[in-house]
Design a protein around this motif. Structure first.
Motif, PDB file in Angstrom:
ATOM      1  N   ALA A   1      36.774  46.555  47.571  1.00 40.64           N
ATOM      2  CA  ALA A   1      36.942  46.022  46.215  1.00 40.64           C
ATOM      3  C   ALA A   1      36.410  47.060  45.241  1.00 40.64           C
ATOM      4  O   ALA A   1      35.583  47.905  45.607  1.00 40.64           O
TER       5      ALA A   1
ATOM      6  N   ASN B   1      40.664  37.424  39.262  1.00 38.35           N
ATOM      7  CA  ASN B   1      39.385  36.819  39.605  1.00 38.35           C
ATOM      8  C   ASN B   1      38.292  37.433  38.730  1.00 38.35           C
ATOM      9  O   ASN B   1      38.078  38.636  38.777  1.00 38.35           O
TER      10      ASN B   1
ATOM     11  N   VAL C   1      34.426  37.552  38.238  1.00 38.78           N
ATOM     12  CA  VAL C   1      33.161  37.177  38.889  1.00 38.78           C
ATOM     13  C   VAL C   1      32.013  37.399  37.907  1.00 38.78           C
ATOM     14  O   VAL C   1      31.950  38.440  37.247  1.00 38.78           O
TER      15      VAL C   1
ATOM     16  N   GLY D   1      38.843  41.399  39.373  1.00 33.48           N
ATOM     17  CA  GLY D   1      39.781  42.050  40.280  1.00 33.48           C
ATOM     18  C   GLY D   1      41.163  41.440  40.198  1.00 33.48           C
ATOM     19  O   GLY D   1      41.321  40.216  40.247  1.00 33.48           O
TER      20      GLY D   1
END
Ligand code: SER
Length: 586
Positions: free
Chosen positions: A41, A205, A207, A230
């Motif tokens: 990632a 997404n 976070v 992401g």
């Protein structure tokens, strides 16, 4: 049309407008991170900065990161799972938080100036809360305030709406995910965002990394509140183009076509697997770290991907070697944007060809052995299947496949039991690494990291300036350093290297950190092995007296006296012209 190229450009332009520095993609092979084999990632290479170290390019970053995830290798071939993919991301390192992150995500997705998606088709999920961390009402309120109807905001538990280390330590936090309704029918009454039936397409997404998971499993507040987002490029492009799967986008169509040209018995799933695996293989082999197929760590994954591609090639009825042809196409398609592919094309095509040939022999021998056993016994037992696997590297799936043609079944669960019995030890040793995980910035790895710089400098002093780092991997037990050198390093030379490192430790030299442009760093003689195109604008330079000066992300100890005694345990060859040293601090 929204091509991948257009999406990447739009995303990076958008975040540049919002004050983000665009940083280059990090290598696929993580440095100084003992917990993962590959960068999985965009946040992986940023762990030290998420934990509080200032980033030389500032508090707002964005990029397009090359990623590899092998955890879902068995799902590859469906609509969206890939082993290799690109991930767009933006980060706030203790700067903006939920409000800006969510508002900007929504603006990028729905504004006509950007993706212009239909607002009515977007739904989101937020963290439901549990004993560790409370429900994320704040994110839900922000979504509501910008126009997402309450009934399209879902609250889900940690397994869906939390991102961070699986059972490990490191930065983590609740996330909010965005979905696009494809218009398909619901698969059942419970069908909602997060369901895998294909109705809801996960796009992005965000976070909110606010916690650090400790060894004791506690979630401690971090000193800074971070954002880590992401967006998978392949799946988002598929969605924007209204395609049902990633293989129908321009990122794959020409690769798929090339495979179908040589396939005699076309089958969509195998074609997809070959396309995914060989694309991943090309990018790993092109990486500057010089990974080649082998039986350990990244080299093993590489070997597994090539062999799996060859096997699926056989299932497509391809007799001779074909991987090089497909790999060439990958280089052709991606080479302009990722110059390492063109630069290393001779090397990577050679490695692919060699591994394919090696495995083709294994396959040939395995088939012969299979026939022999079958003739004698009229079947293949689980034990025979295991022997075929162990002695000839003949994969179980291949045994099952041929057995099926001959009209009998191989007991897979008995094979697996046999397999586990033999593999449990070696598996245990590497299992942790296959999961997505985070850097372990424990004290010992930081010490090893500084020792690596001293080792690098000492090797250059003893062997010459041609020595250049090719790879580094640190676990709490040892450091491993790969470097360019045409021949074996002699015992005397190794002793000399040890001596230099230990003298530097004894001399109690402070380790200094400075931030400057790469150009300035190089002018001062700092070691930096970057591909010019990917060089970041601002870098850190770590200096250890007049012994070592290297461009590096850190972290490092404050003084060499913290290291203890340095000892070289092993010196060996990795590939032509590359040597490897394993060393410890006692
Ligand atoms: N790290 C998060 C992910 O991989 C967001 O970038 O989804």
């Amino acid at each position: 049309m929204w091509t991948a190229k257009k999406l990447v450009k739009a995303y990076l332009d958008f975040f540049r407008e919002k004050g983000h520095a665009i940083i280059p993609s990090a290598s696929l092979i993580p440095e100084h991170d003992p917990t993962v084999l590959f960068t999985a990632a965009g946040m992986h290479p940023l762990v030290p900065y998420l934990l509080g170290q200032p980033h030389p390019e500032g508090k707002r970053l964005a990029n397009n990161q090359k990623c590899i995830r092998t955890g879902d290798i068995d799902e590859v071939g469906d609509a969206s799972h890939l082993t290799f993919f690109f991930m767009l991301g933006n980060w706030s390192l203790g700067d903006y938080f939920k409000k800006e992150a969510i508002e900007w995500s929504y603006e990028f997705l729905t504004s006509k100036k950007w993706l212009g998606l239909d607002k009515n088709k977007i739904s989101v999920t937020c963290f439901k809360g549990d004993k560790d961390v409370s429900k994320d009402e704040e994110s839900a309120k922000i979504w509501e305030s910008i126009g997402i109807p309450k009934e399209l905001i879902y609250f889900l538990p940690k397994k869906d709406n939390w991102w961070g280390p699986a059972g490990k330590t490191g930065p983590c936090g609740p996330d909010t995910e965005m979905f696009y309704d494809t218009g398909k029918k619901k698969c059942g009454r419970d069908c909602k965002p997060g369901c895998n039936c294909g109705k809801y397409f996960e796009i992005w997404n965000d976070v909110f990394m606010q916690y650090n998971k400790t060894v004791a499993g506690k979630f401690e507040k971090l000193t800074q509140r971070n954002v880590d987002t992401g967006m998978g490029v392949e799946r988002t492009v598929a969605m924007l183009q209204g395609k049902g799967n990633v293989y129908e986008t321009e990122m794959f169509t020409l690769i798929m076509k090339k495979i179908n040209e040589v396939a005699k018995e076309p089958n969509e799933k195998s074609t997809r697997i070959v396309a995914d695996h060989l694309r991943a293989v090309v990018f790993v082999l092109a990486d500057e770290k010089g990974i080649v197929p082998s039986n350990v760590e990244q080299g093993y994954i590489l070997r597994r991907l090539i062999r799996r591609a060859v096997r699926h090639g056989r299932l497509l009825g391809i007799e001779g070697s074909f991987c090089k042809k497909i790999a060439k196409k990958v280089v052709e398609i991606y080479g302009d944007e990722w110059p390492e592919l063109k630069k290393n094309s001779v090397h990577l095509l050679k490695e692919i060809e060699a591994e394919e040939e090696k495995f083709a022999k294994v396959l040939g021998l395995g088939v012969k052995m299979f026939e022999k056993i079958f003739k004698k016994q009229g079947k293949i037992s689980a034990n025979d299947a295991f022997l075929l696997y162990q002695s000839y590297g003949f994969p179980l799936e291949m045994t099952v496949e041929i057995a099926k043609e001959k009209g009998f079944e191989v007991d897979k669960s008995a094979f697996e039991k046999e397999f586990e019995k033999h593999q449990s030890l070696s598996r245990k040793a590497t299992a942790g690494k296959f999961k997505s995980g985070l850097a372990d910035n424990s004290e010992i790895t930081v010490r090893m990291h500084t020792a690596t710089h001293l080792l690098h400098a000492a090797l250059r002093k003893v062997l010459g300036k041609h020595v250049q780092q090719k790879g580094s991997n640190i676990t709490p037990e040892r450091l491993r350093f790969d470097f360019v050198n045409p021949e074996k390093v002699s015992k005397e030379q190794l002793e000399e290297v040890e001596k230099i490192v230990n003298a530097a430790i004894k001399a109690k030299i402070p380790v200094e950190q400075k931030e400057e442009s790469l150009e300035e760093a190089k002018k001062e003689g700092a070691l930096a092995f970057f591909d010019a195109k990917y060089a970041p604008e601002k870098v850190y330079v770590y200096t250890i007296g007049n012994i070592s000066k290297e461009v590096c992300a850190g972290p490092h100890v404050k003084n060499t006296s913290e290291l203890g005694k340095f000892k070289i345990k092993k010196e060996e060859s990795v590939s032509a012209g590359v040597r490897r040293i394993k060393a410890v601090l006692e």
